[in-house]
Motif scaffolding. Sequence first.
Motif, PDB file in Angstrom:
ATOM      1  N   LEU A   1     -44.874  84.161  -1.952  1.00 47.38           N
ATOM      2  CA  LEU A   1     -46.204  83.996  -1.380  1.00 47.38           C
ATOM      3  C   LEU A   1     -46.197  82.733  -0.536  1.00 47.38           C
ATOM      4  O   LEU A   1     -45.268  81.939  -0.594  1.00 47.38           O
ATOM      5  CB  LEU A   1     -47.250  83.935  -2.491  1.00 47.38           C
ATOM      6  CG  LEU A   1     -46.962  83.023  -3.690  1.00 47.38           C
ATOM      7  CD1 LEU A   1     -47.333  81.600  -3.360  1.00 47.38           C
ATOM      8  CD2 LEU A   1     -47.732  83.531  -4.887  1.00 47.38           C
ATOM      9  N   ALA A   2     -47.244  82.619   0.264  1.00 47.30           N
ATOM     10  CA  ALA A   2     -47.337  81.434   1.098  1.00 47.30           C
ATOM     11  C   ALA A   2     -48.399  80.522   0.520  1.00 47.30           C
ATOM     12  O   ALA A   2     -49.436  80.979   0.052  1.00 47.30           O
ATOM     13  CB  ALA A   2     -47.714  81.833   2.514  1.00 47.30           C
ATOM     14  N   CYS A   3     -48.111  79.228   0.523  1.00 48.67           N
ATOM     15  CA  CYS A   3     -49.062  78.286  -0.013  1.00 48.67           C
ATOM     16  C   CYS A   3     -49.165  77.158   1.001  1.00 48.67           C
ATOM     17  O   CYS A   3     -48.229  76.375   1.142  1.00 48.67           O
ATOM     18  CB  CYS A   3     -48.569  77.790  -1.370  1.00 48.67           C
ATOM     19  SG  CYS A   3     -49.596  76.521  -2.077  1.00 48.67           S
ATOM     20  N   GLU A   4     -50.227  77.166   1.756  1.00 49.73           N
ATOM     21  CA  GLU A   4     -50.416  76.151   2.782  1.00 49.73           C
ATOM     22  C   GLU A   4     -49.189  76.023   3.664  1.00 49.73           C
ATOM     23  O   GLU A   4     -48.616  74.941   3.811  1.00 49.73           O
ATOM     24  CB  GLU A   4     -50.727  74.797   2.127  1.00 49.73           C
ATOM     25  CG  GLU A   4     -51.897  74.910   1.172  1.00 49.73           C
ATOM     26  CD  GLU A   4     -52.985  73.903   1.488  1.00 49.73           C
ATOM     27  OE1 GLU A   4     -52.627  72.756   1.745  1.00 49.73           O
ATOM     28  OE2 GLU A   4     -54.165  74.291   1.488  1.00 49.73           O
TER      29      GLU A   4
ATOM     30  N   GLN B   1     -43.321  78.388   1.822  1.00 46.12           N
ATOM     31  CA  GLN B   1     -42.912  79.655   1.210  1.00 46.12           C
ATOM     32  C   GLN B   1     -42.525  79.395  -0.236  1.00 46.12           C
ATOM     33  O   GLN B   1     -41.609  78.633  -0.513  1.00 46.12           O
ATOM     34  CB  GLN B   1     -41.745  80.248   1.982  1.00 46.12           C
ATOM     35  CG  GLN B   1     -42.093  80.401   3.456  1.00 46.12           C
ATOM     36  CD  GLN B   1     -40.969  81.003   4.267  1.00 46.12           C
ATOM     37  OE1 GLN B   1     -39.892  81.274   3.753  1.00 46.12           O
ATOM     38  NE2 GLN B   1     -41.232  81.227   5.536  1.00 46.12           N
TER      39      GLN B   1
ATOM     40  N   ARG C   1     -42.530  94.683  -1.346  1.00 50.35           N
ATOM     41  CA  ARG C   1     -43.034  93.601  -0.524  1.00 50.35           C
ATOM     42  C   ARG C   1     -41.912  92.671  -0.140  1.00 50.35           C
ATOM     43  O   ARG C   1     -41.010  92.412  -0.940  1.00 50.35           O
ATOM     44  CB  ARG C   1     -44.112  92.839  -1.291  1.00 50.35           C
ATOM     45  CG  ARG C   1     -45.468  93.049  -0.643  1.00 50.35           C
ATOM     46  CD  ARG C   1     -46.451  91.952  -0.896  1.00 50.35           C
ATOM     47  NE  ARG C   1     -45.881  90.724  -1.327  1.00 50.35           N
ATOM     48  CZ  ARG C   1     -46.227  90.135  -2.455  1.00 50.35           C
ATOM     49  NH1 ARG C   1     -47.093  90.700  -3.264  1.00 50.35           N
ATOM     50  NH2 ARG C   1     -45.715  88.974  -2.769  1.00 50.35           N
TER      51      ARG C   1
ATOM     52  N   LEU D   1     -41.180  85.228   5.368  1.00 54.05           N
ATOM     53  CA  LEU D   1     -42.541  85.311   4.862  1.00 54.05           C
ATOM     54  C   LEU D   1     -43.542  85.257   6.005  1.00 54.05           C
ATOM     55  O   LEU D   1     -44.010  84.208   6.381  1.00 54.05           O
ATOM     56  CB  LEU D   1     -42.778  84.179   3.896  1.00 54.05           C
ATOM     57  CG  LEU D   1     -41.707  84.131   2.808  1.00 54.05           C
ATOM     58  CD1 LEU D   1     -41.959  82.994   1.874  1.00 54.05           C
ATOM     59  CD2 LEU D   1     -41.664  85.436   2.056  1.00 54.05           C
TER      60      LEU D   1
ATOM     61  N   LEU E   1     -48.197  87.051   4.037  1.00 51.33           N
ATOM     62  CA  LEU E   1     -48.152  86.895   2.583  1.00 51.33           C
ATOM     63  C   LEU E   1     -49.556  86.637   2.068  1.00 51.33           C
ATOM     64  O   LEU E   1     -50.357  86.014   2.732  1.00 51.33           O
ATOM     65  CB  LEU E   1     -47.269  85.717   2.210  1.00 51.33           C
ATOM     66  CG  LEU E   1     -45.772  85.966   2.324  1.00 51.33           C
ATOM     67  CD1 LEU E   1     -45.026  84.685   2.108  1.00 51.33           C
ATOM     68  CD2 LEU E   1     -45.335  87.017   1.323  1.00 51.33           C
ATOM     69  N   PRO E   2     -49.818  87.114   0.849  1.00 56.04           N
ATOM     70  CA  PRO E   2     -51.122  86.790   0.262  1.00 56.04           C
ATOM     71  C   PRO E   2     -51.223  85.288   0.040  1.00 56.04           C
ATOM     72  O   PRO E   2     -50.244  84.656  -0.367  1.00 56.04           O
ATOM     73  CB  PRO E   2     -51.115  87.548  -1.059  1.00 56.04           C
ATOM     74  CG  PRO E   2     -49.705  87.917  -1.324  1.00 56.04           C
ATOM     75  CD  PRO E   2     -48.966  87.895  -0.030  1.00 56.04           C
ATOM     76  N   GLN E   3     -52.368  84.731   0.326  1.00 58.48           N
ATOM     77  CA  GLN E   3     -52.551  83.283   0.180  1.00 58.48           C
ATOM     78  C   GLN E   3     -53.057  82.953  -1.222  1.00 58.48           C
ATOM     79  O   GLN E   3     -53.721  83.762  -1.848  1.00 58.48           O
ATOM     80  CB  GLN E   3     -53.582  82.798   1.207  1.00 58.48           C
ATOM     81  CG  GLN E   3     -53.131  82.995   2.640  1.00 58.48           C
ATOM     82  CD  GLN E   3     -52.064  81.990   3.053  1.00 58.48           C
ATOM     83  OE1 GLN E   3     -52.206  80.796   2.773  1.00 58.48           O
ATOM     84  NE2 GLN E   3     -51.004  82.448   3.705  1.00 58.48           N
ATOM     85  N   VAL E   4     -52.704  81.800  -1.709  1.00 59.28           N
ATOM     86  CA  VAL E   4     -53.246  81.366  -3.001  1.00 59.28           C
ATOM     87  C   VAL E   4     -53.940  80.029  -2.800  1.00 59.28           C
ATOM     88  O   VAL E   4     -53.654  79.300  -1.850  1.00 59.28           O
ATOM     89  CB  VAL E   4     -52.159  81.211  -4.090  1.00 59.28           C
ATOM     90  CG1 VAL E   4     -51.540  82.538  -4.410  1.00 59.28           C
ATOM     91  CG2 VAL E   4     -51.125  80.203  -3.652  1.00 59.28           C
TER      92      VAL E   4
ATOM     93  N   ARG F   1     -54.973  76.134  -3.551  1.00 58.53           N
ATOM     94  CA  ARG F   1     -54.179  74.961  -3.833  1.00 58.53           C
ATOM     95  C   ARG F   1     -55.036  73.954  -4.578  1.00 58.53           C
ATOM     96  O   ARG F   1     -56.213  73.819  -4.299  1.00 58.53           O
ATOM     97  CB  ARG F   1     -53.728  74.368  -2.499  1.00 58.53           C
ATOM     98  CG  ARG F   1     -52.970  73.107  -2.684  1.00 58.53           C
ATOM     99  CD  ARG F   1     -52.530  72.557  -1.366  1.00 58.53           C
ATOM    100  NE  ARG F   1     -52.197  71.157  -1.565  1.00 58.53           N
ATOM    101  CZ  ARG F   1     -51.862  70.352  -0.607  1.00 58.53           C
ATOM    102  NH1 ARG F   1     -51.815  70.779   0.626  1.00 58.53           N
ATOM    103  NH2 ARG F   1     -51.584  69.109  -0.876  1.00 58.53           N
TER     104      ARG F   1
END
Lengths: 99, 839
Positions: free
Chosen positions: A14-17, A20, B825, B830, B833-836, B838
């Motif tokens: 997943l991408a976080c800000e 990767q 997937r 990437l 991608l689904p974002q999470v 923070r």
Amino acid sequence: MKVDDVPVGEGRSLACEGEQVAVFRLRDGSVRALGAVCPHRGGPLADGLLDDRVVVCPLHGYAYDLVTGEETTSGGEPVRAYAATVGADGEITVDATLP
Amino acid sequence: MTVLDDAPTSTLPALVAITKAKLVVIGNGMAGARALEEILRRGGGDLFDVTVFGDEPYGNYNRILLSNVLAGIEDTAEIYLNPLEWYADNGIELRAGVRVVRVDRFARVVHADDGTAMRYDRLVIATGSRSFFPPMEGMWADDKNLTEGVFGFRSLDDCAAMLKYAKTARTAAVIGGGLLGLEAARGLQNHGLAVTVVHATPTLMNAQLDDTAGGILRRSVENIGITVHTDARTKAVLTEGGRTVGLSFADGTSVACDMLVVSAGIRPNVGLAQRAGLTVERAIVVDDHMRSIDDDDVYVVGECAQHRGHVYGLVAPLWEQAIVLADHLTRTDVSAVYQGSRMATKLKVAGVDVASMGIKAPEHPDDEFVQFSEPRRGIYKTIIIRDGKLVGATLLGDTSKVAFLIQAFDRGLPLPEERISLMFDIGTPATEVGAAELADDAQVCNCNGVSKGALVACVRGGEKTVTGVMAKTRAGKGCGSCKSLVSQIVEWAAGGDIAVDPSANWYVPGVPYDKPELMDKIRELQLHSVSSVFAALAPEGKEDAQSKMGLASLLEMMWADEYVDERDARFINDRVHANIQRDGTFSVVPQMKGGVTSVEQLRTIADVAEKYDVPMIKLTGGQRIDLLGLRKEDLPAVWADLGMPSGYAYGKSFRTVKTCVGTDFCRFGVGDSTTLGIRIEERFQGIAGPGKMKLAVTGCPRNCAEALCKDLGVVAVDGGKWEIYVGGAAGAHIRKGDLLATADDPDTVIALTGRFLQYYRENAKWLERTYAWVPRIGIDKIRAVVVDDSEGIGARLDADMQKAVDAYVDPWSEREDPVTPGQFRTSLPLTVLPQVGRR
Ligand code: SRM
Ligand SMILES: Cc1cc2nc3c(=O)[nH]c(=O)nc-3n(C[C@H](O)[C@H](O)[C@H](O)COP(=O)(O)OP(=O)(O)OC[C@H]3O[C@@H](n4cnc5c(N)ncnc54)[C@H](O)[C@@H]3O)c2cc1C
Ligand code: SF4
Ligand code: FES
């Protein structure tokens, strides 16, 4: 991303800000997170086999400690490790501020 | 500088090194070159100005390895011991391709066939031997030339000529069933020739083996498909238009052959010495300093020397002779004497380990004779003890105890009371004792002349792995018969450093059992999933990533449709049924049974490749089409569009059956290979195993589908029969398959294939391909179980294979609904991608 989006014993990227991240869901239900890209030659760590200590990169078999990010087979370059938690709603949170 | 004076027996003038003495060596073979190396090692380069005459137009090479060159295992370039530069670097003048024709001892001059006349102060004769051709009709074309198609087996040129001729030949005969003859037979067989060995006496290798051992060796040789005629006295070489076409025997029978190798013994090259007036009996007679008994300035070494009545025909004694010669010639040790060699040899003949030393049979009434024979496994051992000392031993098929025996034989060591422990490890002197007791200068690898001391030095120098030591010293790189001894010595020398690894036999690293134990436990505890195996059998119940794939494969094999398939135990390839590639994309190889395709298939594949923008379409080595560089998320759609089943090009599983066109179109075909290949692939598609299983069916012995180097290969032969070969390989490892059986019809082929594959699946270690497994178990044992049902498990194997066949589901049907969330997937790159959140 919900914890149920990651199958037990597997990883998903997943991408976080903009970063990767590969999130892994251990068989005991807890989650771990590492950089998604293998420092060796860019292999996709989320596609690796894992146990409760390490994930093994699918390309050439380097293994990374799920907590520290250290390479455990031959002292290769480490991958960045993140703290990851699951909220009461099942939402996964990754702490990207940790060094 | 070294001054040579007061040499008592020498006519050499007192001289300083500036006016070096002239040393001439005749013969650049194994003994001549080894003597030179020993001379240089003793500072001979400062004492002598050296010229070497060698009849053969090359540097010096390892003659022993000609067997490997003929067998196609080793390239000519790999067998050179000293290339031409070595001579130049050491200031030695090499006259390669020049033959010495006369030695004038009184003028001290040698004359060569290029007109050279060269003075010498010291002469070394190392002219070796040549093949002996028994006089018989048809052998020779004229005074000088053998009949076309007849060969000796002695030199690189002989080998090259044979290899060239073999390309157009289909059958060969070998006269002589000794070491060389059997090696020649094996070598030619490797090139696909049907080979017959003709031996004059009843026993193969009768110089080394007694009748029983010879009989067992004969079986082993016949099992690899070589025909053997013993007691056969050849009368004539049959020719047609000047070419060899067969052999006829004294009893009136004959065999046809396109080529003939004569290895009926060797004869020392002594004509030169004879004409020079030196005493020659069976060979040139020498004293204990390796000098001719007639001339103190002429040394003789190698197969052309006769010492105390013995002429040696193996390399180990030559090394000892070369040392004495060099000690004496350079005056390093004028008291050095050669005492003769005790003949102990360790060889690999046509793939069979053979060791023999001393006498073959008891000679006195009091001689103790210990004998063990297990013909089925090709094992035979005898030991002869006189007055408590070992005086003879023969080991066939299993030479694991040879180190201690050679030692005991050479040095007259005291022997254990329990004589059987000389043959087997039964809690008594373990093999390491053999390694420890072996003297430092004991030669371990005869092919490359590596001593125990050299191996130990290499370990001390920091090399701690057996393969590393073998690479650095070249030990074990010749015939390979010393490999187990090399590993014992390396392990012993490394002491605790190469700790005995108990996990070496475990099926997977994380569960401490070997495969049979593990299977027993799994069955007993009814463990149907990988996680349950860890919970019940792993230390502290800990799971282990590196063990998952092997366990998943094992459980699938054991439980078939009752296997509880946990997706996380699968390697990524098996999770998404495609092969992961260097950039994280995947390749897709649809099934194309037997390599046969159709217009529709080709059109569909083309359409799919276009639609998904496939970066590369490639024909594989497995006779099908590979679409490379596909994105993971496209896989289900690609399969749907293809509408073809998976070709399993990614799993440790049954892969392909390559075929050739066979009787359908080929003018030589004798069996319908495509139909049979397709039937086999249809039946066993997708079956999981400890390693990949790649098969082939070919329509005649020309073998266009390469069936001889497959895990299982089927060859149609005349008369509607099918030969089944197993354990072949041509990947990281090259091995010709062993003949398992000759089947009368396709149904039998399929039945035996199923039973063989099931036996392999149950017994091979994880990732152990058939090329390692078949030789480990032994083809005789496998044949007994699979073909003769010696253990009465045939029906059970068949039933378990049937269960596996019935459990087959095309994995590419898993495309409508992902089995796990995000199964397809992407993990890289990437993009979307689904974002999470923070923190
Ligand atoms: C595609 C193909 C090469 C080609 O372009 O022709 C191929 C490609 C790969 N081979 Fe192969 N092999 C291919 C035919 C062969 C053959 C020839 C044959 O099958 O007739 C051999 C020698 C025969 C044998 O296996 O004994 C062969 C011996 C190997 C080996 C060495 C195995 C051994 O123990 O000797 C490996 C490595 C391994 O298995 O660990 C290997 C491994 C691989 C892998 C899967 C490496 C990997 O793990 O990623 C390659 C995948 C490339 C990719 O990105 O998809 N490949 N490989 C061939 C597919 C055949 C098919 O249709 O299924
Ligand atoms: C195929 C094969 C396999 C073998 N396998 C084994 C084995 O496994 N183990 C083992 O211990 N032994 C083996 N041997 C035997 C071993 O190779 C010989 O014992 C060894 O090569 C003998 O060495 P040599 O120097 O005496 O003779 P050679 O190696 O034959 O050398 C003699 C050289 O002298 C040259 N020469 C002869 N006359 C003249 C002349 N007038 N002028 C110039 N040059 C001349 C010849 O051309 C030749 O090059 C094998 C032999 C062969 C052929
Ligand atoms: S030989 Fe096989 S494994 Fe090696 S690069 Fe080619 S396809 Fe890949
Ligand atoms: S890319 Fe991960 S191990 Fe090589």
